[in-house]
Design an enzyme around this catalytic site. Structure first.
Site, PDB file in Angstrom:
ATOM      1  CG  ASN A 161      -1.721   1.235   1.403  1.00 30.21           C
ATOM      2  OD1 ASN A 161      -1.748   2.085   0.501  1.00 30.21           O
ATOM      3  ND2 ASN A 161      -2.392   1.366   2.530  1.00 30.21           N
TER       4      ASN A 161
ATOM      5  CE  LYS B  90      -0.148   3.152   4.830  1.00 33.26           C
ATOM      6  NZ  LYS B  90      -0.051   3.254   6.279  1.00 33.26           N
TER       7      LYS B  90
ATOM      8  CG  HIS C 226      -5.746   1.894   5.331  1.00 31.97           C
ATOM      9  ND1 HIS C 226      -5.301   2.819   6.247  1.00 31.97           N
ATOM     10  CD2 HIS C 226      -4.743   1.006   5.158  1.00 31.97           C
ATOM     11  CE1 HIS C 226      -4.062   2.491   6.610  1.00 31.97           C
ATOM     12  NE2 HIS C 226      -3.700   1.403   5.960  1.00 31.97           N
TER      13      HIS C 226
ATOM     14  CD  GLU D 267      -2.860   5.438   6.860  1.00 33.34           C
ATOM     15  OE1 GLU D 267      -2.880   5.458   5.620  1.00 33.34           O
ATOM     16  OE2 GLU D 267      -1.920   4.936   7.516  1.00 33.34           O
TER      17      GLU D 267
ATOM     18  CD  GLU E   1      -3.370  -2.405   7.356  1.00 34.61           C
ATOM     19  OE1 GLU E   1      -2.352  -2.709   6.738  1.00 34.61           O
ATOM     20  OE2 GLU E   1      -3.900  -1.286   7.270  1.00 34.61           O
TER      21      GLU E   1
ATOM     22  N   GLY F 180       2.658   2.285  10.790  1.00 34.26           N
ATOM     23  CA  GLY F 180       3.607   3.384  10.663  1.00 34.26           C
ATOM     24  C   GLY F 180       4.354   3.717  11.946  1.00 34.26           C
TER      25      GLY F 180
ATOM     26  CB  SER G 166       5.422  -1.819  11.879  1.00 32.09           C
ATOM     27  OG  SER G 166       5.010  -0.485  12.158  1.00 32.09           O
TER      28      SER G 166
HETATM   29  P1  13P Z   1       3.168   0.399   7.625  1.00 32.03           P
HETATM   30  O1  13P Z   1       3.681  -0.878   7.021  1.00 32.03           O
HETATM   31  O2  13P Z   1       3.896   1.615   7.138  1.00 32.03           O
HETATM   32  O3  13P Z   1       3.074   0.306   9.111  1.00 32.03           O
HETATM   33  O4  13P Z   1       1.661   0.586   7.096  1.00 32.03           O
HETATM   34  C1  13P Z   1       0.779  -0.464   7.217  1.00 32.03           C
HETATM   35  C2  13P Z   1      -0.451  -0.140   6.452  1.00 32.03           C
HETATM   36  O5  13P Z   1      -1.210   0.730   6.839  1.00 32.03           O
HETATM   37  C3  13P Z   1      -0.707  -0.893   5.216  1.00 32.03           C
HETATM   38  O6  13P Z   1      -1.986  -0.648   4.752  1.00 32.03           O
END
Ligand code: 13P
Length: 251
Positions: A9, A11, A95, A97, A167, A173, A213
């Site tokens: 992803n 982002k 997601h 976010e 997740e 992150g 992560s």
């Molecule tokens: P990270 O791998 O940067 O923690 O992000 C995970 C994520 O949100 C994947 O959709």
């Protein structure tokens, strides 16, 4: 047998120029990958050029979101047929976010899942608890509630077309990966939910992937957990070498 799935992803990273550079590197490295299904999810602007590059390679294309209507006066939105047209076969839905920053709800997630499946896209539906809920000891309830509402009224055959991504919000992150035990226990809750609702055959076939992560260093121990069928990778998917190492976690 559930085929492992590793999805990146990206982002809101990578302009078209850098997206092309990254995916070209992935294609060079991963051209003969057969054991693991590989998906990259660039931002909307890079979908079309990345889609052209991955043609004829084992890398599949995914989007990071969609809107549930096919077309119309919905300024700023992108529909499932538009994603299909540029070569997408996957789409991330719900997601954390998007839920947190853009006020998505289980109800909008549900509508988006229906739209994705109707167009032949595989939804990667995300769920996960916040740190606060984990510390309150209510992780399992939070996950069950998200599953109930986000997948309400979806048929057995629709569920089989979905991938669920666990997740935990506190792991995204932050560099604070869930331990294999924490992730394994959440994945077992999700699989049990599927079994109670849809029966053993569906729950055995459902792919449940972990995100938060994931790195080349920790992917192997996560993938060794029975109920973990893959990874949804954020930061570590932005670099070709680290994403390739994650895809080849078992070598
Ligand atoms: P990270 O791998 O940067 O923690 O992000 C995970 C994520 O949100 C994947 O959709």
């Amino acid at each position: 047998m559930r085929t492992p799935l590793i999805a990146g992803n990206w982002k809101m990273h990578k302009t078209v120029r850098f997206a092309i550079e990254l995916v070209a590197g992935l294609k060079r490295e991963l051209y003969d990958e057969k054991e693991t299904e590989i998906v990259v999810c660039p931002p909307f602007t890079a979908l079309s050029p990345v889609g052209e590059i991955v043609q004829g390679s084992p890398i599949k294309l995914g989007a990071q979101d969609l809107y549930w209507e096919s077309e119309g006066a919905y300024t700023g939105e992108i529909s499932a047929p538009m994603l299909k047209e540029v070569g997408c076969s996957f789409v991330i839905i719900g997601h954390s976010e998007r839920r947190r920053l853009f006020k998505e709800t289980n109800e909008t997630v549900n509508r988006k899942i229906t739209a994705a499946i109707s167009s032949g896209l595989t939804p990667i539906m995300c769920i996960g608890e916040t740190l606060e809920k984990r510390e309150q000891g209510v992780t399992d309830e939070v996950l069950r509630k998200q599953l109930d509402a986000s997948l309400e009224r979806q048929s057995d055959s629709n569920i089989l077309k979905c991938v669920i991504a666990y997740e935990p919000v506190w792991a995204i992150g932050t560099g604070r990966t869930a331990t294999p035990e924490q992730a394994g226990s959440a994945h077992a809750v999700i699989r049990l939910w599927a079994r109670e609702r849809y029966g053993k055959a569906v729950s055995d076939a459902l792919r449940i992937i972990y995100g938060g992560s994931v790195t080349p260093q920790n992917v192997k121990e996560l993938m060794a957990v029975a109920d973990i069928d893959g990874a949804l990778v954020g930061g570590a998917s932005l670099d070709a070498a680290s994403f390739c190492r994650i895809v080849r976690y078992n070598r």
